[in-house]
Scaffold this active site. Sequence first.
Site, short mmCIF file in Angstrom:
data_model
loop_
_atom_site.label_atom_id
_atom_site.label_comp_id
_atom_site.label_asym_id
_atom_site.label_seq_id
_atom_site.Cartn_x
_atom_site.Cartn_y
_atom_site.Cartn_z
N ARG A 74 0.87 -1.20 0.00
CA ARG A 74 0.00 0.00 0.00
C ARG A 74 0.89 1.24 0.00
O ARG A 74 1.78 1.37 0.83
CB ARG A 74 -0.83 -0.04 1.27
N ARG A 143 -1.14 6.84 9.33
CA ARG A 143 -1.30 6.28 7.97
C ARG A 143 -1.54 7.39 6.95
O ARG A 143 -1.50 8.56 7.27
CB ARG A 143 -2.50 5.32 7.99
N LYS A 205 -2.44 1.37 14.86
CA LYS A 205 -2.55 2.28 13.72
C LYS A 205 -3.19 3.61 14.13
O LYS A 205 -3.93 3.67 15.12
CB LYS A 205 -3.36 1.63 12.61
N LYS A 207 -5.03 7.26 12.29
CA LYS A 207 -5.52 7.77 11.00
C LYS A 207 -5.96 9.23 11.09
O LYS A 207 -6.60 9.61 12.06
CB LYS A 207 -6.68 6.90 10.53
N CYS A 425 -15.33 -3.58 0.73
CA CYS A 425 -13.90 -3.78 1.02
C CYS A 425 -13.34 -4.92 0.17
O CYS A 425 -14.08 -5.60 -0.53
CB CYS A 425 -13.71 -4.09 2.50
N CYS A 431 -7.58 -11.04 1.84
CA CYS A 431 -7.60 -10.52 3.22
C CYS A 431 -7.68 -11.67 4.23
O CYS A 431 -8.63 -12.45 4.22
CB CYS A 431 -8.77 -9.59 3.41
N CYS A 470 -15.84 -8.44 7.24
CA CYS A 470 -15.69 -8.70 8.67
C CYS A 470 -15.97 -7.41 9.42
O CYS A 470 -16.14 -6.35 8.80
CB CYS A 470 -14.27 -9.24 8.96
N CYS A 474 -13.41 -1.74 7.11
CA CYS A 474 -12.55 -1.06 6.15
C CYS A 474 -13.30 -0.20 5.13
O CYS A 474 -12.72 0.70 4.54
CB CYS A 474 -11.67 -2.07 5.42
#
Length: 563
Positions: A74, A143, A205, A207, A425, A431, A470, A474
Site C-alpha cells: 500500500r 497512515r 494504527k 488515522k 472492502c 484478506c 468482517c 474497512c
Amino acid sequence: MMDIKINPNELIKANSRYLRGTLKESMADQATGALLADDAQISKFHGFYEQDNRDLRLSRQQQFLEPYYSFMLRARLPGGVCTPQQWLTIDTVGRDLGNSTIRLTTRQTFQYHGILKANLKPLIKRINQVMIDSIGGCGDVNRNVLCNPNPHDSSLHQQVHQWAKRISEHLLPKTRAYHEIWLDGEAVAGGETEPLYGETYLPRKFKTAIAIPPHNDVDVYTNDLGFVAIAQADRLLGFNVLAGGGMGATHDDNTTYPRLADELGFVSPEHTLAVAEAVVAMQRDFGDRISRRHARLKYTIERMGVTAFKAEVEKRAGIHFETAKPVSFTSQGDRYGWLEDSSGEWHLTLYIENGRIADTPGATLMSGLREIAGIHQGDFRITPSQNLIVARVPETQKDRIQQLALQHGLLSDRQSPTRLASIACVAFPTCPQAMAEGERYFPELMNRIEKITDNYGIEKSAIVMRMTGCPNGCARPYVAEIGLIGKGPGRYNLQLGGDGTGLRLNRLYRKNLNEHELLKTLDRLFKLYSEKRLANEGFGDFTIRYGLVKPVINPAEDYHDTP
Ligand code: SRM
Ligand code: SF4
C-alpha cells in the site's frame, strides 16, 4: 502481584532496531515465499503485508505445499493526488510486478496485490523513482492522510492538500530503515532516534483526515484525528479539530465498538502540526499496549474523558482551542461526471466499482486510464470512496478524455444512484481477516438489490450501502445508511440508520442473514420506505424516524445491542 503481559507486538517493535528487524534475512531466504514471523509484523511499517491466496489454501495443504504466499503493498499518497507521469509508473509496475490490477482504497491510495517476495524490492524501488513511497502505508504509525478531493475549488484544494502532505511528512517515522533496506541507502551507524514515536512507535494504527465542508467524502468523524477546514471563499482560516473516531470492532466482544470523533475546538493553520503531534504523542503515551483490540485512540479518549484529553493536548501543543466554528455537512461520497470549478478547469469523477482497476473483457479500465494518463496534463485524485478524478482538465482536452473514458468502459450511465453511493472492502481471496465476501460479491448482490429498488419506484434514491467481509470496518460501514458486515460465509449482519453524510452511526437491525433473508428484509424495508417516507427523506433518516432502529446514543453499549 497482578501479572500483566505486554502485547508481543511491543517487543517485536522494541527489538527491531527502528524497524529493521531481520527483513534483509527474510528477503534473502529463497526456500520460502514467506517472511520470518516477526518480520511479517515489521513489514507493515514499510507498507506491505504478507498474505496467502485463501482460495488455494486447502488444495495447497492437500498437496503438502506451503500456502501460496504473496504480498500486498500500500503506497503513501497524501490526499490521493498523483501526476499523470506517476500514474503511468503505477500502472506499469502493477502489470510487471503485481497481479495486473491496481486497487484504489478507502483511504485515497492504491494497493498492489499478488507481489512475490523476490519482486518486492524492485517494486519499491520503482515507485520511489517517481517519488511515491510506502512508508507508514500500514503499521502502528500515522497512515495515509485523507483530504477531500474537492473538484469545486482548485485554490482551496491546493491549500488543504498542502496541509495533508505536511501532516503526513511531519508524522512520518524518521528511521532510515526503509531507505537502507529497499533503496540501498547507506546503513546508519547507530545514534538513530525516533523523536516522536520512540522505539515502540504507537500502540496501534493511527488515522488522520481533512474535510472541506459541506462534503464529508473523507468521513472525517471516523478518523483518530480529523481536521475540518474552515474557509472564507477560497481562503483557509483554520480547522476544527476532532479526535477519537474509529470503526473497527470484533463480533461478540462487547468491549469493542465503532465510535465517532469528539470535537476539540478551532485552531488557526499555524497550529496544525503542533496539534497533530500532540494528539499522536498522547496516544503514544496513554494508548493501551496490552490489548491491541483496545489500543486505538477512541478507547484512550473514552478512558481519559474528552475534557482531560483536550486539556493535555492544549498543554502539549502550547495552544488554546477556540470554540469550534459552525459547519454543515450535506453529503458523503463522490459526485460523478464533469464539474467545472471557479477557475474554469474541469474535473471528471469516474466510478471505479469497488476500486478495482483491471482490464476485463467488458471494460479495459487499466488500459483506458493509461491512455488518459498519456495525454492528461492536470492531476489524478483518488477519492475516499475508491473512485478516481481526472482533475484539472483544460477545456481543450475535455472531449478527448471523454472519448477515451467512453471507449474503455470508464463512463457508463447504467449504474444506479445507490450503486454509485456504495462501496465494498477487498475481503477474499487476499484478506486474512475476511469471514465473508466483499468486492467479489457486492456487484452481483447489488444487481438483485436494484431490482427491488426499481420495483418500488425508489431507483432514483441514492442509498449509501457499504459491505465489509468482517467487522473491522474497512469500508466504513458503520456510518452508512445500510451496513452489511460479514459474519460467516455468505452471511452478513444488517446495520441501519446512518444519515447519508457520515455524521451518525448506524445500529444492528438483523444478525447473520444469508442472501435470501437479506433480500427479503430489504424488500420489506424498501416497500415501507417507498410508502411512508417524507418528501426528500433519506433512507437512513426514515429508518430512525419510523422507529425501525433507535439512534445510537452510547456506542459502547448500543453497538452490541441485539434487536
Ligand atoms: Fe482496513 C486490516 C484493507 C481501510 C479498519 N484492512 C486490514 C487488512 C490489512 C487485513 C489485515 O489485517 O491483514 C486488509 C487488507 C486486505 C487486502 O487484501 O487488501 C485491509 N483497509 C483495507 C482497505 C484496502 C479496504 C478497501 O477496500 O479499500 C483500506 C485501505 C486503506 C488505506 O489505504 O490505508 C482499509 N481499514 C480501513 C478503514 C477505513 C478508513 O481508515 O477510513 C478502516 C476503519 C477505520 C478504522 O481504522 O477504525 C479499517 N483494517 C481495519 C482494521 C480494524 C482496526 C481496529 O481498530 O480494530 C483492521 C484489522 C487490524 O488492524 O487489526 C484492518
Ligand atoms: Fe478484510 Fe475485514 Fe477489512 Fe474487509 S473489513 S478488507 S474483510 S479486514
